[in-house]
Design an enzyme around this catalytic site. Structure first.
Site, PDB file in Angstrom:
ATOM      1  N   GLU B  60     -24.072   1.071 -16.681  1.00 15.22           N
ATOM      2  CA  GLU B  60     -25.471   0.645 -16.701  1.00 15.22           C
ATOM      3  C   GLU B  60     -26.381   1.658 -17.380  1.00 15.22           C
ATOM      4  O   GLU B  60     -27.343   1.287 -18.059  1.00 15.22           O
ATOM      5  CB  GLU B  60     -25.965   0.352 -15.279  1.00 15.22           C
ATOM      6  CG  GLU B  60     -25.579  -1.041 -14.758  1.00 15.22           C
ATOM      7  CD  GLU B  60     -24.099  -1.195 -14.415  1.00 15.22           C
ATOM      8  OE1 GLU B  60     -23.389  -0.176 -14.341  1.00 15.22           O
ATOM      9  OE2 GLU B  60     -23.657  -2.345 -14.221  1.00 15.22           O
ATOM     10  N   HIS B 129     -25.981  -7.461  -3.311  1.00 14.96           N
ATOM     11  CA  HIS B 129     -26.023  -8.387  -4.451  1.00 14.96           C
ATOM     12  C   HIS B 129     -27.099  -9.453  -4.265  1.00 14.96           C
ATOM     13  O   HIS B 129     -26.991 -10.539  -4.809  1.00 14.96           O
ATOM     14  CB  HIS B 129     -24.665  -9.080  -4.646  1.00 14.96           C
ATOM     15  CG  HIS B 129     -23.591  -8.171  -5.161  1.00 14.96           C
ATOM     16  ND1 HIS B 129     -22.995  -7.215  -4.379  1.00 14.96           N
ATOM     17  CD2 HIS B 129     -23.015  -8.064  -6.387  1.00 14.96           C
ATOM     18  CE1 HIS B 129     -22.084  -6.568  -5.093  1.00 14.96           C
ATOM     19  NE2 HIS B 129     -22.077  -7.063  -6.316  1.00 14.96           N
TER      20      HIS B 129
END
Ligand code: TPP
Ligand code: MG
Lengths: 380, 324
Positions: B60, B129
């Site tokens: 990321e 999530h």
């Protein structure tokens, strides 16, 4: 001994009441006893005298000499200004490490991109950014490169290809990849270079960036300036391999490259190859330059944790006298070199006076340039 | 007009901008070959090729760093962070680098990029999530923060985000991906910083974002059945924030409710409440009510998650309680 064994041995020695300061070269060597290439890692490598004959144009050599002088004299001046209480905030001097920035600065094309760390004064000057702007920024003035809004750790001069100094370890390696990506996407042959320290090789972003650059074959050169310390901690004590950068290179399919970072010609030759490789589509390189800072990590640090023998050995291997002697040996007049030194000194003085006389930033700039409209409005 | 799902709207918006501007490219994990783990980028690789639609490693920081470096040097990247929870592993790049570059360099550097991410709960994915993290982003000067609730807004606001010269965090709601609505044909370009009154009403104002917008609308219909006429505002863009539309509504209805999916403390509604109290105090007839996810991580089990995130029933109940 691997580094962890070495660390345990050292701790055991300390526990046994032995002097942990290790002020003798033998003790310093004992800390990293595995040969570092052909020499001990904590001591400077032997000078490679064959470099006198290196195929480097004289004008480039004179430019490297001039840049090293500029950086050294500016850093020395900044230290003076700090002692006088004029430098705001912190600063991380590059004194002793000038050869790397000078070599790259000489070789980089004006449209190439540099990314440096908080220890970025040298990399900024090496791209041709103004001394007035740099010293002005250090004094927090309106005339500063960043108008007083960035400071020592964020020096940037986009018009010179200096795309910034980054103060959070690791990020700018990833960002340099993006500039390299963009260069290739736009069909140019520009190259991006990221400079960073040995300590930076232990953060995740380093590894993400290396893999990313290798996967996409980006035109980027990563330059690890190994000055043997992560702030106050010897790098060998906290790194699982001997060469913090070069030993990691094979994990990303890259060549292990270690070079004498206190010899501008050595850096130059390595840099030239890496830049050429990147420019011609050959992908990234990771270069480890061996060097040493003469002072502490930052302005607050006297650097007393370093064995004095180690400090002395490296000061004896100061890149600037080394280069001065080389230029004399290859036939450059002493007067030419003195002339360069003097003209740099004059420019440093002039830039200092300019910065001291410059206005403090107007408080209105607090509110400028948060967003592209020039202001900071976040609501209507 | 064609009916389009929210997820198809994402691909349409990206394609519209990539067609228009060669500088726009898309990078992220599984965005190319797989068309995105939420199938939001299906077809883009075939249409634009591997130079402009790129699968990345699970890195990321490298993804967002590359987007930043590319944006600084003339490109218009769209980067995807698969789940907005994953922003946490690259938050340095977002907060310390992307958001501050223009300011710290005295305007020398600009970072025109879009980071899209699947945000929010409702899918029983658990606490790592499912988060709504738009309020993290809102707290950082230098970022723009957008969260559409309809397919048409996805296309138009995505286009506006790509064309915006500032960095935009574009939060797609994962529980809206399957929702469908009519989307006009042709190019759609919306405007950041504009809230929308999605249901006019006279008695009270409900301000909502993303998944909370359809829930607020449904609640408003139920309330209408009981003679309560709610005005519903879709904030759409947290930064810039269209306070004029919100305050205008409060001046009319004199009652304000926020419906927020983010955990309560320092949610975006708190900022809106603070502004309303400062600037519309004398128009208010009752205490302002924030309807939020409580200050807990999200549980995964369906019943628990539904209890945690504001539901239609809870909105109705809180509004009725707040009206007295
Ligand atoms: C992510 C992060 N962690 C810690 C720091 C604090 N810090 C600043 S400089 C530094 C040491 C870096 O060492 P190295 O990479 O060897 O560079 P050098 O200072 O020796 O040039 C540390 C730990 C930081 N700036 N960013
Ligand atoms: Mg170091």
């Amino acid at each position: 001994m691997n580094p962890l064994e070495r660390l345990r041995a050292r701790r055991a020695a300390e526990d046994a009441g032995e002097d942990p300061s290790m002020t003798t070269p033998e003790a310093a060597m004992g800390r990293m006893d595995k040969p570092y290439g052909a020499h001990d890692p904590t001591l400077p490598p032997p000078v490679d005298s064959t470099l006198d004959q290196a195929p480097i144009p004289l004008e480039h050599r004179l430019r490297m000499y001039e840049l090293q002088q500029e950086i050294r004299q500016v850093e020395t001046q900044l230290h003076r200004l700090f002692v006088m209480g004029l430098v705001q905030g912190t600063s991380h001097l590059y004194t002793g490490m000038e050869a790397t920035a000078a070599a790259f600065g000489t070789l980089l094309r004006s449209d190439d991109y540099s990314f440096a760390t908080y220890r970025g004064h040298g990399h900024t000057l090496a791209r041709g950014a103004s001394m007035k702007g740099l010293i002005g920024e250090m004094l927090g003035r309106e005339s500063g490169l960043l108008g007083g809004k960035g400071g020592s750790m964020h020096l940037t001069s986009v018009e010179h290809g200096m795309l910034g100094s980054y103060a959070i370890i690791g990020a700018h390696l990833c960002i340099a990849n993006g500039a390299a990506w963009s260069a290739r996407y736009r069909g140019t042959d520009q190259v991006a270079v990221a400079f960073f320290g040995d300590g930076t090789t232990n953060i995740g972003a380093f590894h993400e960036a290396l893999n990313f650059a290798a996967v996409y074959d980006l035109p980027v050169v990563f330059v690890c300036e190994n000055n043997l310390y992560m702030e106050y901690t010897p790098i060998g004590q906290i790194t699982a391999v001997e060469h913090p950068a070069a030993d990691r290179a094979p994990a990303y399919g890259l060549e292990s490259i270690v070079v004498d970072g206190n010899d501008a010609d050595a850096v130059y030759l390595t840099a030239r190859d890496a830049l050429e490789k990147a420019r011609s589509g050959g992908g990234p390189s990771l270069i480890e330059t061996l060097t040493y800072r003469h002072g502490g990590h930052s302005r607050a640090d006297p650097g007393t944790y370093r064995p004095s023998a180690e400090v002395e050995a490296w000061k004896d291997r100061d890149p600037i006298p080394l280069y001065h002697q080389r230029l004399l040996r290859i036939g450059v007049d002493e007067s030419t070199l003195t002339g360069i030194q003097t003209s740099v000194a004059e420019r440093v003085d002039e830039a200092t006076e300019d910065a001291k006389a410059a206005a403090k930033p107007d408080p209105s700039v607090i509110f400028t340039d948060v967003y592209a409209d020039g202001g900071y409005q976040w609501r209507n | 007009m064609a009916e389009l799902s929210y997820r198809e709207a994402v691909a349409r918006g990206i394609a519209q901008e990539m067609d228009r501007d060669e500088r726009v490219f898309l990078i992220g994990e599984d965005v190319a070959g797989a068309g995105g783990v939420f199938k939001t980028t299906v077809g883009l690789l075939d249409r634009f090729g591997p130079r402009r639609v790129v699968d990345t490693p699970i890195s990321e920081q490298a993804i967002l760093g590359a987007a930043m470096g590319a944006a600084m040097t003339g490109l218009r990247p769209i980067a995807e962070i698969m789940f907005s929870d994953f922003f946490a592993v690259a938050w340095d790049i977002v907060v310390n680098e992307i958001a501050k570059a223009r300011y710290m360099t005295n305007g020398q550097v600009e970072v025109p990029l879009v980071i899209r991410s699947a945000n929010g709960g409702g899918a029983r994915f658990g606490a790592q999530h499912s988060q709504s993290v738009e309020n993290w982003a809102m707290a950082v000067p230098g970022l723009k923060v957008v969260a559409p609730s309809t397919p048409a807004d996805v296309v138009g606001l995505l286009a506006a985000s790509v064309r915006d010269p500032d960095p935009v965090l574009f939060f797609e709601h994962k529980s809206l991906y399957a929702s469908k609505a009519e989307v006009p044909d042709g190019e759609i370009l919306d405007e950041l910083g504009t809230a929308k009154i999605v249901r006019p009403g006279a008695d009270l104002t409900i301000v909502a974002l993303a998944l909370m917008v359809p829930r607020a609308l449904e609640a408003a219909e139920i309330l209408a059945g009981e003679g309560i006429d709610a005005e519903v505002i879709d904030v759409r863009s947290l930064i810039p924030l269209d306070t004029a539309t919100i305050l205008g509504s409060v001046e009319k209805t004199s009652r304000l409710f926020t419906v927020e999916e983010n955990p309560r403390v320092l949610g975006w509604g708190a900022e809106i409440v603070s502004i309303a109290v400062d600037e519309a105090f004398w128009h208010l007839d009752a205490p302002i009510v924030r309807i939020t996810t409580p200050h807990v991580p999200l549980p995964s089990s369906g019943g628990l998650e539904d209890e945690t995130i504001p539901s239609v029933e809870r909105i109705v109940a809180e509004v009725k309680k707040g009206l007295v």
